[in-house]
Write a protein that holds these residues in place. Structure first.
Motif, PDB file in Angstrom:
ATOM      1  N   LEU A 211      47.033  67.123  83.171  1.00  0.00           N
ATOM      2  CA  LEU A 211      48.511  68.051  83.087  1.00  0.00           C
ATOM      3  C   LEU A 211      48.864  67.963  81.471  1.00  0.00           C
ATOM      4  O   LEU A 211      49.766  68.485  80.945  1.00  0.00           O
ATOM      5  CB  LEU A 211      49.503  67.636  83.981  1.00  0.00           C
ATOM      6  CG  LEU A 211      49.369  67.976  85.401  1.00  0.00           C
ATOM      7  CD1 LEU A 211      50.540  67.378  86.178  1.00  0.00           C
ATOM      8  CD2 LEU A 211      49.455  69.446  85.087  1.00  0.00           C
TER       9      LEU A 211
ATOM     10  N   ARG B 151      40.915  68.781  89.747  1.00  0.00           N
ATOM     11  CA  ARG B 151      42.246  68.593  90.033  1.00  0.00           C
ATOM     12  C   ARG B 151      42.585  68.793  91.513  1.00  0.00           C
ATOM     13  O   ARG B 151      43.287  68.257  91.924  1.00  0.00           O
ATOM     14  CB  ARG B 151      43.150  69.662  89.364  1.00  0.00           C
ATOM     15  CG  ARG B 151      43.407  69.350  88.003  1.00  0.00           C
ATOM     16  CD  ARG B 151      44.300  70.701  87.326  1.00  0.00           C
ATOM     17  NE  ARG B 151      44.755  70.132  85.978  1.00  0.00           N
ATOM     18  CZ  ARG B 151      45.045  71.223  85.074  1.00  0.00           C
ATOM     19  NH1 ARG B 151      44.887  72.444  85.531  1.00  0.00           N
ATOM     20  NH2 ARG B 151      45.376  70.781  84.018  1.00  0.00           N
ATOM     21  N   THR B 152      41.586  69.652  92.252  1.00  0.00           N
ATOM     22  CA  THR B 152      41.861  69.812  93.491  1.00  0.00           C
ATOM     23  C   THR B 152      41.715  68.839  94.365  1.00  0.00           C
ATOM     24  O   THR B 152      42.265  68.505  95.605  1.00  0.00           O
ATOM     25  CB  THR B 152      40.941  71.178  94.100  1.00  0.00           C
ATOM     26  OG1 THR B 152      39.378  70.637  93.891  1.00  0.00           O
ATOM     27  CG2 THR B 152      41.045  72.240  93.429  1.00  0.00           C
TER      28      THR B 152
ATOM     29  N   LEU C  44      42.667  65.754  93.547  1.00  0.00           N
ATOM     30  CA  LEU C  44      43.460  64.702  93.003  1.00  0.00           C
ATOM     31  C   LEU C  44      44.837  65.116  93.603  1.00  0.00           C
ATOM     32  O   LEU C  44      45.594  66.018  93.020  1.00  0.00           O
ATOM     33  CB  LEU C  44      43.690  64.459  91.468  1.00  0.00           C
ATOM     34  CG  LEU C  44      42.473  64.159  90.767  1.00  0.00           C
ATOM     35  CD1 LEU C  44      42.726  64.077  89.277  1.00  0.00           C
ATOM     36  CD2 LEU C  44      41.928  62.572  91.245  1.00  0.00           C
TER      37      LEU C  44
ATOM     38  N   PHE D  60      55.195  64.697  92.771  1.00  0.00           N
ATOM     39  CA  PHE D  60      55.826  64.515  91.665  1.00  0.00           C
ATOM     40  C   PHE D  60      57.489  63.968  91.913  1.00  0.00           C
ATOM     41  O   PHE D  60      57.820  64.067  93.143  1.00  0.00           O
ATOM     42  CB  PHE D  60      56.268  65.969  91.018  1.00  0.00           C
ATOM     43  CG  PHE D  60      55.007  66.744  90.624  1.00  0.00           C
ATOM     44  CD1 PHE D  60      54.683  66.859  89.114  1.00  0.00           C
ATOM     45  CD2 PHE D  60      54.181  67.423  91.510  1.00  0.00           C
ATOM     46  CE1 PHE D  60      53.557  67.471  88.800  1.00  0.00           C
ATOM     47  CE2 PHE D  60      53.167  68.197  91.270  1.00  0.00           C
ATOM     48  CZ  PHE D  60      52.472  68.250  89.847  1.00  0.00           C
TER      49      PHE D  60
ATOM     50  N   ASN E  49      58.909  69.690  93.119  1.00  0.00           N
ATOM     51  CA  ASN E  49      57.993  70.731  92.771  1.00  0.00           C
ATOM     52  C   ASN E  49      57.342  71.470  93.649  1.00  0.00           C
ATOM     53  O   ASN E  49      56.347  72.192  93.567  1.00  0.00           O
ATOM     54  CB  ASN E  49      57.201  70.442  91.483  1.00  0.00           C
ATOM     55  CG  ASN E  49      57.473  69.813  90.461  1.00  0.00           C
ATOM     56  OD1 ASN E  49      58.801  69.841  90.265  1.00  0.00           O
ATOM     57  ND2 ASN E  49      56.752  69.369  89.444  1.00  0.00           N
TER      58      ASN E  49
ATOM     59  N   TRP F 262      57.160  74.890  95.845  1.00  0.00           N
ATOM     60  CA  TRP F 262      57.208  76.223  95.568  1.00  0.00           C
ATOM     61  C   TRP F 262      58.571  76.901  96.691  1.00  0.00           C
ATOM     62  O   TRP F 262      58.337  77.179  97.788  1.00  0.00           O
ATOM     63  CB  TRP F 262      55.981  77.117  95.768  1.00  0.00           C
ATOM     64  CG  TRP F 262      54.870  76.727  95.131  1.00  0.00           C
ATOM     65  CD1 TRP F 262      55.118  76.625  93.409  1.00  0.00           C
ATOM     66  CD2 TRP F 262      53.699  75.908  95.296  1.00  0.00           C
ATOM     67  NE1 TRP F 262      54.024  75.990  93.148  1.00  0.00           N
ATOM     68  CE2 TRP F 262      52.829  75.698  93.988  1.00  0.00           C
ATOM     69  CE3 TRP F 262      52.991  75.735  96.431  1.00  0.00           C
ATOM     70  CZ2 TRP F 262      51.688  74.850  94.081  1.00  0.00           C
ATOM     71  CZ3 TRP F 262      51.812  75.056  96.357  1.00  0.00           C
ATOM     72  CH2 TRP F 262      51.357  74.816  95.043  1.00  0.00           C
TER      73      TRP F 262
ATOM     74  N   VAL G 241      47.431  75.881  98.628  1.00  0.00           N
ATOM     75  CA  VAL G 241      46.125  75.422  98.097  1.00  0.00           C
ATOM     76  C   VAL G 241      44.885  75.392  98.941  1.00  0.00           C
ATOM     77  O   VAL G 241      43.985  75.922  98.428  1.00  0.00           O
ATOM     78  CB  VAL G 241      46.498  74.005  97.335  1.00  0.00           C
ATOM     79  CG1 VAL G 241      45.335  73.391  96.488  1.00  0.00           C
ATOM     80  CG2 VAL G 241      47.472  73.994  96.468  1.00  0.00           C
TER      81      VAL G 241
ATOM     82  N   ARG H 173      51.698  68.458 101.279  1.00  0.00           N
ATOM     83  CA  ARG H 173      50.739  69.330 100.510  1.00  0.00           C
ATOM     84  C   ARG H 173      49.879  68.605  99.855  1.00  0.00           C
ATOM     85  O   ARG H 173      48.788  69.189  99.823  1.00  0.00           O
ATOM     86  CB  ARG H 173      51.756  69.976  99.549  1.00  0.00           C
ATOM     87  CG  ARG H 173      51.236  70.787  98.614  1.00  0.00           C
ATOM     88  CD  ARG H 173      52.179  71.647  97.508  1.00  0.00           C
ATOM     89  NE  ARG H 173      52.831  70.631  96.747  1.00  0.00           N
ATOM     90  CZ  ARG H 173      53.533  70.932  95.577  1.00  0.00           C
ATOM     91  NH1 ARG H 173      53.836  72.382  95.726  1.00  0.00           N
ATOM     92  NH2 ARG H 173      54.158  70.053  94.947  1.00  0.00           N
TER      93      ARG H 173
ATOM     94  N   ALA I  23      53.010  72.195  89.264  1.00  0.00           N
ATOM     95  CA  ALA I  23      52.597  71.801  90.508  1.00  0.00           C
ATOM     96  C   ALA I  23      51.347  72.722  90.953  1.00  0.00           C
ATOM     97  O   ALA I  23      50.254  72.202  91.249  1.00  0.00           O
ATOM     98  CB  ALA I  23      53.462  72.048  91.750  1.00  0.00           C
ATOM     99  N   ALA I  24      51.426  73.858  90.458  1.00  0.00           N
ATOM    100  CA  ALA I  24      50.291  74.976  90.905  1.00  0.00           C
ATOM    101  C   ALA I  24      49.048  74.584  89.927  1.00  0.00           C
ATOM    102  O   ALA I  24      47.878  74.707  90.435  1.00  0.00           O
ATOM    103  CB  ALA I  24      50.700  76.355  90.474  1.00  0.00           C
ATOM    104  N   ARG I  25      49.279  74.174  88.853  1.00  0.00           N
ATOM    105  CA  ARG I  25      48.189  73.828  88.060  1.00  0.00           C
ATOM    106  C   ARG I  25      47.730  72.300  88.187  1.00  0.00           C
ATOM    107  O   ARG I  25      46.203  72.287  88.286  1.00  0.00           O
ATOM    108  CB  ARG I  25      48.807  73.431  86.255  1.00  0.00           C
ATOM    109  CG  ARG I  25      49.051  74.783  85.598  1.00  0.00           C
ATOM    110  CD  ARG I  25      48.762  74.730  84.285  1.00  0.00           C
ATOM    111  NE  ARG I  25      49.804  73.616  83.636  1.00  0.00           N
ATOM    112  CZ  ARG I  25      49.500  72.681  82.707  1.00  0.00           C
ATOM    113  NH1 ARG I  25      48.213  72.568  82.057  1.00  0.00           N
ATOM    114  NH2 ARG I  25      50.204  71.836  82.142  1.00  0.00           N
TER     115      ARG I  25
ATOM    116  N   TYR J  42      47.287  71.462  91.024  1.00  0.00           N
ATOM    117  CA  TYR J  42      46.412  71.637  92.303  1.00  0.00           C
ATOM    118  C   TYR J  42      44.933  72.405  91.923  1.00  0.00           C
ATOM    119  O   TYR J  42      44.501  72.772  92.880  1.00  0.00           O
ATOM    120  CB  TYR J  42      47.218  72.010  93.385  1.00  0.00           C
ATOM    121  CG  TYR J  42      47.779  70.698  94.165  1.00  0.00           C
ATOM    122  CD1 TYR J  42      47.330  69.992  95.043  1.00  0.00           C
ATOM    123  CD2 TYR J  42      49.230  70.818  93.838  1.00  0.00           C
ATOM    124  CE1 TYR J  42      47.881  69.079  95.460  1.00  0.00           C
ATOM    125  CE2 TYR J  42      49.892  69.735  94.390  1.00  0.00           C
ATOM    126  CZ  TYR J  42      49.319  68.590  95.208  1.00  0.00           C
ATOM    127  OH  TYR J  42      49.961  67.587  95.684  1.00  0.00           O
TER     128      TYR J  42
END
Lengths: 277, 250
Positions: free
Chosen positions: A80, A113-114, A116, A120, A124, A126, A138, A186, B145-147, B149
């Motif tokens: 990030l 990333r998928t 990990l 937050f 965060n 949606w 996801v 999530r 958050a989307a990034r 994941y």
């Protein structure tokens, strides 16, 4: 399942082949290995060479004052933030970086990333999706899990974090603690190999902190690998297998929690622990 | 029915507005259909330009950002009537020149396509700004958050950014749509037979100016009312998951 150790324990005088084999078998149990990570924002150097290894099943708590670089460190692991220099290996796979630290292959980053699961400080979630939709998003769209399967898993996870009856509610109608528990569901939905917690209770009212910590404690107890940036010292002491104290972008002291909290060596850590109580 | 109009003294108007000749009602409706066709096309084309424009302005390189700044500034600075004249004549002239060079001779350019292109370019400049603002209003955490994941950029735009910005964009886009429906009237100047031009012709031929312009006004009003209803639904959908402001304000 040993403690995370920065220092190489490599025996001296072995052959290259033996060392490679050794590294391979060590790599089997290694969830995360970060070597000499640097990060600058403009002229401000936030991380000045941080190294850390987490074995599978480790719960590494990262503590430190504000501006010590602990969140930045965590955010560098899933890119990030783009590190300035260093090496990051996740589950034995090295993230390929250019000279300036930028990733060579966007797809590789996305794939890593998928695995990990990140939680937050500000949840965060949606906001235009219900809790259930948040949790299946996801798995369904990124990991291409069949929808009904994802929904089944999501309902189980929401049940688990105590939100089984809120599956069709939108995040804005929930308390911070509920939102953070949903955010943890999530993260669990991607079946993460490592969970990254970035100050998960810092945005919560004091009376809501407990419910989130309970969920995290359960996850630690079942042997999940976690990196946890936190201000909750008591909690860190209780759940962590290894604690790292960051000061001004460097690891000032690290070790098992009893040692770090019980008999801190560095004067800065002693002072830090006194101020945060 | 006849008796009803007779007593109200509207028999003459009803005859003028009847759908079959010698009435002009059919012409008016044809004009309305043309107007709507162009408004739809221009709004859609404008949205497309706007989406690219907004992303370009937010994430693009220096050159792209500068080009887009010139585009939005110039288009929004020049009166639409002038723009339509420029874009229409320049556009058709350019296409004819190219076609002549390539040896095809002059081509007939469809009024609808020209109208969509001209108004779409104008709409695109405004849509760029509306969408840019809306994207910037989305909390960065949701995109992050989307990034985090592993969502690839296009999926992120489709699944997170666009749905999340819709509630911020809808009022501005509703404005743009209504402006699009009325800007079609400006195309009368290049001889495109949309509602206003049809109305003027009908009025001029029959000398019943009042009747026809009132009828056209009613048609525009109906379009606006229907659009309002549609956008209210869209906005309700876009704002799902957000607590109502009314309750918060109390």
């Amino acid at each position: 399942m040993g403690g995370a150790d920065v220092l190489s324990r490599e025996p001296i005088g072995t052959t290259q082949a033996a060392r490679d084999a050794d590294a391979d078998s060590a790599g089997q149990d290694e969830a995360i290995r970060v070597t000499d990570l640097h990060k600058s924002f403009g002229t401000l150097e936030v991380l000045k060479g941080v190294s850390l290894t987490a074995q599978k099943g480790d719960v590494v708590a990262i503590i430190g004052g504000s501006g010590s670089g602990k969140s930045t460190f965590l955010r560098c692991i899933n890119f990030l933030e783009t590190p300035s220099a260093g090496q990051i290996i996740v589950n034995g796979e090295e993230i390929r970086m250019r000279q300036d630290g930028s990733p060579v292959d966007r797809r590789q980053i996305e794939r890593i990333r998928t695995r990990l699961g990140m939680v937050f400080q500000a949840f965060n979630l949606w906001t235009h999706r219900t809790l259930l939709e948040n949790v299946i998003e996801v798995p369904v769209y990124v990991l291409k899990v069949p929808r009904d399967e994802a929904i089944k898993l999501a309902r189980r996870l929401l049940e688990r974090v105590g939100l089984g009856d809120k599956a069709d509610t939108f995040p804005a109608f929930l308390s911070g603690g509920q939102q953070q528990r949903a955010a943890i569901a999530r993260a669990l939905a991607v079946e993460p190999s490592v969970m990254l917690f970035d100050e998960p209770t810092s945005a919560l009212d004091p009376e809501l902190v407990g419910e989130v910590l309970t969920v995290i404690r359960d996850l630690a107890a079942e042997g999940r690998t976690m990196l946890l940036v936190t201000h909750e010292m008591k909690f860190a002491r209780e759940v962590a297998t290894h604690v790292v104290y960051l000061f001004e972008g460097r690891i000032e002291e690290q070790g098992p929690p009893e040692q770090l909290f019980g008999s801190p060596q560095s004067a800065r850590l002693q002072q830090f622990l006194q101020t945060v109580g | 029915m006849e008796f009803f109009f007779e007593t109200l003294g509207l028999a003459e108007s009803a005859k003028l507005l009847s759908l079959s000749p010698p009435g002009w009602g059919g012409n008016l409706l044809r004009g309305l259909a043309n107007s709507m066709q162009i408004a739809f096309g221009a709004f859609g084309f404008g949205l497309l330009i706007g989406l690219f424009g907004a992303y370009g302005k937010l994430y693009g390189g220096v050159v792209l950002r500068d080009l887009l700044a010139v585009y939005t500034t110039v288009i929004r600075a020049v009166p639409e009537l002038v723009l339509i004249l420029i874009l229409y004549y320049v556009g058709t002239d350019l296409i004819n020149k190219i076609s002549e060079v390539m040896g095809y001779g002059r081509v007939e350019i469809s009024g609808v396509v020209a109208g969509i292109w001209v108004l779409g370019v104008v709409q695109g400049a405004y849509a760029t700004e509306v969408l840019r603002g809306a994207i910037q209003a989305v909390s960065p955490g949701q995109i992050e958050a989307a990034r985090a994941y592993g969502m690839p950029p296009f999926m992120l735009m489709r699944r997170v950014t666009i749905p999340a910005m819709m509630s911020f964009a809808t009022p501005g886009l509703a404005n743009l749509w209504l402006i699009a429906t009325k800007d079609t009237a400006l195309l009368a100047i290049v001889g495109f037979s949309e509602l206003t031009l049809e109305t003027r012709q009908a009025a001029a031929s029959t000398r019943a100016y009042f009747t026809f312009f009132l009828a056209a006004g009613a048609l525009y009003l109906i379009v606006t009312l229907c659009s309002g209803a549609v956008f209210a639904r869209i906005e309700k959908w876009a704002r799902r998951g957000q607590p109502s402001l009314k309750r918060a304000g109390r």
